[in-house]
Design a protein around this motif. Sequence first.
Motif, mmCIF file in Angstrom:
data_model
loop_
_atom_site.group_PDB
_atom_site.id
_atom_site.type_symbol
_atom_site.label_atom_id
_atom_site.label_comp_id
_atom_site.label_asym_id
_atom_site.label_seq_id
_atom_site.Cartn_x
_atom_site.Cartn_y
_atom_site.Cartn_z
ATOM 1 N N LYS A 297 5.602 54.580 14.946
ATOM 2 C CA LYS A 297 6.832 54.587 15.742
ATOM 3 C C LYS A 297 7.301 53.186 16.086
ATOM 4 C CE LYS A 297 6.214 59.126 17.786
ATOM 5 N NZ LYS A 297 6.695 59.843 16.675
ATOM 6 N N LEU A 298 6.375 52.321 16.471
ATOM 7 C CA LEU A 298 6.746 50.962 16.839
ATOM 8 C C LEU A 298 7.375 50.242 15.651
ATOM 9 C CD1 LEU A 298 6.833 48.703 18.914
ATOM 10 C CD2 LEU A 298 4.521 48.057 18.203
ATOM 11 N N VAL A 299 6.807 50.412 14.483
ATOM 12 C CA VAL A 299 7.340 49.775 13.283
ATOM 13 C C VAL A 299 8.748 50.288 12.993
ATOM 14 C CG1 VAL A 299 7.041 49.510 10.786
ATOM 15 C CG2 VAL A 299 5.060 49.345 12.297
ATOM 16 N N CYS A 300 8.943 51.603 13.081
ATOM 17 C CA CYS A 300 10.274 52.184 12.827
ATOM 18 C C CYS A 300 11.303 51.682 13.829
ATOM 19 C CB CYS A 300 10.207 53.703 12.868
ATOM 20 S SG CYS A 300 9.336 54.418 11.468
ATOM 21 N N ILE A 301 10.908 51.572 15.091
ATOM 22 C CA ILE A 301 11.827 51.095 16.122
ATOM 23 C C ILE A 301 12.184 49.635 15.888
ATOM 24 C CG2 ILE A 301 12.013 50.564 18.586
ATOM 25 C CD1 ILE A 301 10.416 53.191 19.066
ATOM 26 N N LEU A 302 11.196 48.804 15.572
ATOM 27 C CA LEU A 302 11.464 47.388 15.312
ATOM 28 C C LEU A 302 12.340 47.210 14.066
ATOM 29 C CD1 LEU A 302 7.998 45.816 16.191
ATOM 30 C CD2 LEU A 302 10.093 45.830 17.572
ATOM 31 N N GLU A 303 12.127 48.045 13.052
ATOM 32 C CA GLU A 303 12.987 47.996 11.872
ATOM 33 C C GLU A 303 14.415 48.387 12.225
ATOM 34 O OE1 GLU A 303 10.975 50.530 9.083
ATOM 35 O OE2 GLU A 303 9.692 48.895 8.355
ATOM 36 N N THR B 97 22.945 42.046 25.868
ATOM 37 C CA THR B 97 21.546 42.182 26.268
ATOM 38 C C THR B 97 21.336 43.567 26.874
ATOM 39 O OG1 THR B 97 21.425 39.822 26.736
ATOM 40 C CG2 THR B 97 19.674 41.185 27.627
ATOM 41 N N PHE B 98 20.284 44.263 26.407
ATOM 42 C CA PHE B 98 20.034 45.631 26.826
ATOM 43 C C PHE B 98 18.577 45.833 27.219
ATOM 44 C CE2 PHE B 98 23.298 45.542 23.559
ATOM 45 C CZ PHE B 98 24.324 46.272 24.139
ATOM 46 N N MET B 99 18.356 46.744 28.174
ATOM 47 C CA MET B 99 17.011 47.210 28.529
ATOM 48 C C MET B 99 16.859 48.563 27.856
ATOM 49 S SD MET B 99 14.048 47.364 29.973
ATOM 50 C CE MET B 99 13.836 46.249 31.326
ATOM 51 N N VAL B 100 15.821 48.709 27.045
ATOM 52 C CA VAL B 100 15.604 49.930 26.278
ATOM 53 C C VAL B 100 14.285 50.561 26.709
ATOM 54 C CG1 VAL B 100 15.214 50.844 23.959
ATOM 55 C CG2 VAL B 100 16.837 48.984 24.292
ATOM 56 N N LYS B 101 14.325 51.869 26.969
ATOM 57 C CA LYS B 101 13.114 52.630 27.294
ATOM 58 C C LYS B 101 13.035 53.798 26.321
ATOM 59 C CE LYS B 101 13.342 51.360 32.112
ATOM 60 N NZ LYS B 101 13.390 51.795 33.504
ATOM 61 N N VAL B 102 11.898 53.921 25.652
ATOM 62 C CA VAL B 102 11.690 54.982 24.671
ATOM 63 C C VAL B 102 10.383 55.689 25.010
ATOM 64 C CG1 VAL B 102 11.306 55.522 22.225
ATOM 65 C CG2 VAL B 102 12.842 53.659 22.857
ATOM 66 N N THR B 103 10.413 57.013 25.023
ATOM 67 C CA THR B 103 9.207 57.804 25.233
ATOM 68 C C THR B 103 9.205 58.936 24.223
ATOM 69 O OG1 THR B 103 9.213 57.329 27.601
ATOM 70 C CG2 THR B 103 7.895 59.193 26.879
ATOM 71 N N CYS B 104 8.071 59.120 23.542
ATOM 72 C CA CYS B 104 7.945 60.218 22.585
ATOM 73 C C CYS B 104 6.462 60.468 22.324
ATOM 74 C CB CYS B 104 8.700 59.916 21.293
ATOM 75 S SG CYS B 104 8.300 58.350 20.525
ATOM 76 N N GLU B 105 6.175 61.438 21.464
ATOM 77 C CA GLU B 105 4.794 61.761 21.145
ATOM 78 C C GLU B 105 4.108 60.599 20.433
ATOM 79 O OE1 GLU B 105 4.451 65.253 18.796
ATOM 80 O OE2 GLU B 105 4.698 66.581 20.504
ATOM 81 N N LYS B 106 2.806 60.519 20.647
ATOM 82 C CA LYS B 106 2.004 59.514 19.977
ATOM 83 C C LYS B 106 1.817 59.906 18.517
ATOM 84 C CE LYS B 106 -1.921 58.721 22.027
ATOM 85 N NZ LYS B 106 -3.298 58.435 22.447
ATOM 86 N N GLY B 107 1.662 58.915 17.658
ATOM 87 C CA GLY B 107 1.378 59.199 16.258
ATOM 88 C C GLY B 107 2.317 58.470 15.325
ATOM 89 N N GLY B 108 1.804 58.147 14.159
ATOM 90 C CA GLY B 108 2.620 57.492 13.152
ATOM 91 C C GLY B 108 2.907 56.043 13.493
ATOM 92 N N ILE C 11 13.328 57.289 15.558
ATOM 93 C CA ILE C 11 12.372 58.265 16.076
ATOM 94 C C ILE C 11 12.431 59.543 15.245
ATOM 95 C CG2 ILE C 11 11.801 59.738 18.037
ATOM 96 C CD1 ILE C 11 12.790 57.476 19.849
ATOM 97 N N GLY C 12 13.632 59.959 14.885
ATOM 98 C CA GLY C 12 13.794 61.156 14.064
ATOM 99 C C GLY C 12 13.186 61.001 12.690
ATOM 100 N N LYS C 13 13.372 59.817 12.101
ATOM 101 C CA LYS C 13 12.809 59.538 10.775
ATOM 102 C C LYS C 13 11.293 59.583 10.848
ATOM 103 C CE LYS C 13 13.424 55.366 9.330
ATOM 104 N NZ LYS C 13 13.845 54.123 8.697
ATOM 105 N N GLN C 14 10.748 59.051 11.926
ATOM 106 C CA GLN C 14 9.304 59.005 12.097
ATOM 107 C C GLN C 14 8.716 60.400 12.282
ATOM 108 O OE1 GLN C 14 7.071 56.723 11.668
ATOM 109 N NE2 GLN C 14 5.445 58.109 12.280
ATOM 110 N N SER C 15 9.370 61.225 13.091
ATOM 111 C CA SER C 15 8.815 62.542 13.391
ATOM 112 C C SER C 15 9.294 63.623 12.419
ATOM 113 C CB SER C 15 9.165 62.945 14.831
ATOM 114 O OG SER C 15 10.562 63.025 14.979
ATOM 115 N N GLY C 16 10.120 63.234 11.435
ATOM 116 C CA GLY C 16 10.586 64.176 10.435
ATOM 117 C C GLY C 16 11.762 65.011 10.879
ATOM 118 N N GLU C 17 12.379 64.644 11.999
ATOM 119 C CA GLU C 17 13.531 65.412 12.493
ATOM 120 C C GLU C 17 14.808 64.846 11.914
ATOM 121 O OE1 GLU C 17 13.280 65.117 16.685
ATOM 122 O OE2 GLU C 17 11.503 66.363 16.795
#
Length: 118
Positions: A53-59, A40-51, A105-111
Motif C-alpha cells: 500500500k505504501l508503495v502504491c500511495i507513493l507512486e 500543501t496538503f495534510m493527507v490521512k489514509v487508513t485501510c486494511e493491512k497487507g500488500g 488503494i483500489g488498485k492495491q486491494s483489487g477494487e
Amino acid sequence: MVCKVQKRVSLRRRLHIMRFFNNSSNNNEYVKIEKIREGTFMVKVTCEKGGDKLVCILEAFEEICMNVEQASVSCENGFSMEAIIVAEDQNVDIRDVNQALLKAIGKQSGEKALEEVN
C-alpha cells in the motif's frame, strides 16, 4: 448562479464517494485530505493491512507531481498514514489528490477505482 452549480457538483462528488465506500467490501478504508496552504496538503489514509500500500500511495503522489515533506506510517492495526505533501505545480487541488489516493488503494486491494463525476 455559479455558486449553486458548484455546490451541486460538490454534493454530487461527495455522494459518489460515500456510495463508493459503502459499496466497498472494506468499509474501514478512508482518505481524508485537508488543504494547509496553497499547494500543501495534510493527507490521512487508513485501510486494511497487507500488500504494498505504501508503495502504491507513493507512486500515486509521484504521478500527480507531489512531494512528501513529512510522513508517519503505521501497520499495527491495519495500514495508516499521515503525511504532509507539497505540489510541484500549484494548480493541484484536493480532488486530484483524493482521486489518485483512492485509485492507489483500489488498485492495491483489487477494487474498482473511483471514477470522476461529471
